[in-house]
Motif scaffolding. Structure first.
Motif, PDB file in Angstrom:
ATOM      1  N   TRP B 238      -0.639 -83.092   8.352  1.00 49.36           N
ATOM      2  CA  TRP B 238      -2.116 -83.754   8.865  1.00 49.36           C
ATOM      3  C   TRP B 238      -1.301 -82.917  10.298  1.00 49.36           C
ATOM      4  N   PHE B 286      -1.234 -88.381  13.027  1.00 53.71           N
ATOM      5  CA  PHE B 286      -0.260 -88.924  11.776  1.00 53.71           C
ATOM      6  C   PHE B 286       0.664 -87.582  11.506  1.00 53.71           C
ATOM      7  N   TRP B 291       4.563 -92.834  11.041  1.00 50.30           N
ATOM      8  CA  TRP B 291       3.329 -93.153  11.127  1.00 50.30           C
ATOM      9  C   TRP B 291       3.966 -94.325   9.512  1.00 50.30           C
ATOM     10  N   ARG B 310      -5.435 -88.966   4.806  1.00 50.10           N
ATOM     11  CA  ARG B 310      -5.621 -90.252   5.956  1.00 50.10           C
ATOM     12  C   ARG B 310      -7.127 -90.160   6.013  1.00 50.10           C
ATOM     13  N   ALA B 320      -6.904 -96.209   8.031  1.00 47.84           N
ATOM     14  CA  ALA B 320      -6.084 -94.920   7.883  1.00 47.84           C
ATOM     15  C   ALA B 320      -5.032 -94.468   7.928  1.00 47.84           C
ATOM     16  N   ALA B 321      -3.668 -95.540   8.119  1.00 46.93           N
ATOM     17  CA  ALA B 321      -2.742 -95.332   7.892  1.00 46.93           C
ATOM     18  C   ALA B 321      -1.781 -96.054   6.956  1.00 46.93           C
ATOM     19  N   ASP B 324      -2.013 -93.464   0.893  1.00 37.89           N
ATOM     20  CA  ASP B 324      -3.804 -92.193   0.172  1.00 37.89           C
ATOM     21  C   ASP B 324      -3.757 -93.524  -1.024  1.00 37.89           C
TER      22      ASP B 324
END
Lengths: 334, 375
Positions: B238, B286, B291, B310, B320-321, B324
């Motif tokens: 990111w 990110f 993070w 994300r 989103a944090a 995955d």
């Protein structure tokens, strides 16, 4: 060694298996001559172009400069052969080759005559004699000859020298071709070729008689045939390397060469589709020299001049150029 | 942390496109994104990108050749020292303007191929432009430009990998990207029609291995992360290498980043590219590793996959944090397994194609609207 044969080369793989039963001397001689006819470098595309008058002065200089390394290996190779010989008569004969190439005094002999050829084609004799710009492929081919002799017995070593049987003829053709197509090369430069038209046939007669006399079993005959083939491969590989080294190189048209904040001082980036190659200052310098006017040989020569103290400039430039060709940063111009 | 060096700029020049691919990577609300950057705005963005160290610019979309000022934009990219790469469907004006684009400094071309036959192409994109695309590809090669073919793979065309390779060889492409659909946006909506059936990927991978061994062309084949059990190194991290600039000027770390609510991105129109890249809160949200939580924090794969995607983490977990969920190490991985199971249910639905284009593209107030998206 590099060993990859050019297009138009004679049949690639080994031909001569050991004969099933011992050959008569005349039969063995015929087989040896057949090897030369098929595989000696008189058929190499670069040699054909030389004799047809098609080489540019740069290509001719590339050959002269690089072939000098081969000349320097000959007395070494002959010294190794002498060390293997136990017969005084053989040594008396063979030692003549050292005198032929090294001379009996400074300023004489085949090596000296080759340096005069170098001057006649416009090269600096000290630069040629310094050997810093010898192409690595040429160096490997020539070293392979000395290594072959060191690693094989006297009979095979002498058999490998039988390319001399074809050398007299190639020298006669070459002298004619130089006079006709390269008149700018002063005749003083052709003296090496002229001396070889006498020396090579004489040496070949002795070598051939020795081989025919000593290779009596089918096994030994197979070994001498293979030794001569191997030698032909070495000479062929030398011309392959010269031919490749004289092909002009340029930065591929797709490549964008530019400065970049992440690159070392004086360097930059070579940008291609999907990737980029970070360059240091020397890499960029070489790429900027690759403008289509010179090949690997020309790059090596120029970088050797620009880096007078550096060791193995030729090896480093060669490795770099190969990597850049692989990555598509460099391409052959024609 | 210091800002990573920008290496690659994706210039989404427009979201207009004659194709309606069911896996389109444009945002679902693409039609409401105003096309408000002019050629001069792009020129400024390219200069700033080059100053940051960017090497490549992908001129993309939508269909970038839909823009009349594309030649000027190409010239601006080349003038800035960027390697200008056109990402196109090769339809419409593309063929006609190609020589001019090359004259203005275009360096390379990526052509999308939806399928090897008309029926397949119509199924996924609403229409086929087979002949047009082939003519375009040939023209690219005639002009001496490097050609990349890109085929997005899914359930219906995965069995045709060999024919894609044959086509790429025939057209003289130097690279074929066999990109398995990544399931975001439109593709996520269409997962029931697109997700490969068990066995399809392994078969395709075997064909790819054979064709790679034959040489002559570079073949990229990326497994879909939903099936690989490993997250993809999304965008190379990111805000780490690549910036995507949308038609409205918003600078994003990836095509889909606006799908995550609450992130504030900035527009080149207002702040310039440098600030958008270095300082926008969304761009920094990110970046790096600060993070990360377990299992990413401390994972030895984090330098390789950067914690994955994300947008996917948000889409499948609402956060989103988190790691995955495509990663088998993620506690949310069962969500991926469920999604896979549902997507493979029979009967296979027809894909829902991307909607037709919004016809008005530069309404006043565009900038204000784009900013309203930030909070």
């Amino acid at each position: 060694m590099t060993g990859r044969r050019s297009e138009g080369s004679p049949a690639g793989g080994r031909a001569a298996a050991a004969p099933a039963s011992p050959l008569a001397p005349e039969e063995l001689e015929a087989r040896l001559l057949a090897v030369l006819d098929e595989r000696y470098h008189h058929r190499h595309p670069f040699n054909l172009r030389m004799h047809a008058g098609e080489l540019s002065p740069e290509e001719l200089r590339c050959w002269v400069r690089n072939r000098y390394y081969y000349q320097t290996r000959i007395p070494t190779k002959d010294s190794v052969i002498l060390a293997k010989a136990t017969d005084p008569a053989f040594r008396r004969e063979w030692v003549r080759r050292l005198h032929d190439h090294d001379g009996r005094a400074p300023g004489e002999g085949g090596l000296e005559l080759w340096l005069r050829l170098a001057e006649a084609v416009g090269l600096d004799r000290d630069e040629v004699a310094g050997l810093r710009a010898v192409l690595p492929g040429v160096r490997r081919a020539c070293d392979a000859y000395v290594e072959f002799v060191a690693g094989h017995d006297l009979l095979e070593s002498v058999a490998a020298s039988l390319t001399e049987r074809a050398a007299g003829e190639i020298m006669r053709v070459r002298i004619e071709a130089f006079r006709r197509h390269y008149p700018w090369v002063a005749s003083e430069g052709l003296r090496y070729f002229e001396t070889r038209t006498e020396q090579a046939p004489r040496d070949a007669r002795f070598g051939l008689a020795f081989v025919l006399e000593h290779a009596r079993t089918a096994e030994a005959q197979g070994r001498v045939l293979r030794a001569l083939e191997r030698k032909c491969e070495i000479l062929w590989g030398l011309l392959d390397a010269v031919e490749e080294g004289s092909r002009p190189l340029r930065v591929a048209s797709r490549v964008l060469l530019r400065d970049h904040p992440a690159a070392p001082p004086g360097g930059g980036m070579a940008v291609l589709p999907e990737r980029a190659v970070e360059l240091n200052a020397t890499a960029r310098e070489i790429l900027e020299l690759a403008d289509g006017s010179r090949g690997l040989d020309g790059l090596v020569v120029e970088m050797a001049r620009r880096r007078p103290g550096a060791e193995d400039v030729a090896g480093e430039v060669d490795a770099f150029v190969r990597e850049m060709l692989h990555l598509g940063v460099l391409e052959h111009a024609a | 942390m210091s800002t990573p060096r920008l290496l690659n700029l994706v210039a989404e020049l427009t979201y207009r496109c004659p194709l309606r691919c069911a896996y389109c990577s444009n945002p679902l609300d693409f039609a409401s994104v105003e096309e408000c950057l002019g050629a001069e705005d792009w020129r400024a963005a390219f200069r700033q990108a080059a100053g940051l160290g960017a090497l490549h610019v992908g001129l993309s979309g939508g269909e970038p050749t839909a823009r009349r000022d594309l030649p000027e934009i190409v010239e601006a990219a080349a003038g800035a020292g960027l390697y200008a790469h056109l990402v196109t469907a090769g339809v419409g004006r593309a063929l006609r303007i190609l020589p001019e684009l090359r004259a203005r400094g275009l360096r390379s071309v990526q052509l999308s191929i939806q399928d090897v036959d008309d029926e397949g192409a119509r199924w996924i994109a609403g229409r086929s432009h087979r002949e047009e695309k082939l003519s375009f590809a040939r023209r690219v090669r005639e002009l001496g430009l490097p050609l990349v073919l890109n085929a997005v793979l899914h359930r219906r065309n995965l069995g045709r990998v060999r024919r894609f390779v044959e086509l790429a060889r025939e057209l003289g492409a130097e690279r074929l990207e066999l990109a398995n659909t990544q399931y975001h946006g439109f593709a996520l909506l269409n997962r029931g029609a697109l997700l490969p059936r068990p066995g399809q990927l392994a078969e395709a991978a075997a064909v790819v291995a054979e064709e790679r061994a034959r040489g002559g062309i570079e073949i990229v084949f990326v497994l879909p992360d939903l099936l690989a059990g490993r997250p993809k190194p999304c965008m190379g991290g990111w805000g780490r290498k690549t910036a995507v600039v949308r038609p409205d000027g918003l600078v994003l770390p990836c095509h889909a980043a606006t799908s995550i609510p609450g992130l504030e991105f900035w527009s080149v129109k207002e702040r310039g590219l440098v600030a958008c890249w270095e300082e926008a809160p969304g761009m920094n949200a990110f970046r790096g590793e600060a993070w990360m939580r377990a299992p990413c924090a401390g994972c030895d794969q984090r330098h390789r996959d950067f914690g994955g995607c994300r947008c996917q983490a948000f889409a499948l977990t609402g956060d989103a944090a988190v790691a995955d969920p495509a990663c088998a190490l993620s506690p949310h991985h069962p969500a991926v397994l469920r999604l896979r199971e549902e997507a493979l249910r029979e009967p296979s639905p027809e894909p829902r194609l991307r909607g037709p284009d919004a016809s008005s593209s530069s309404a006043p107030g565009a900038v204000a609207r784009s900013f309203s998206r930030q909070s």
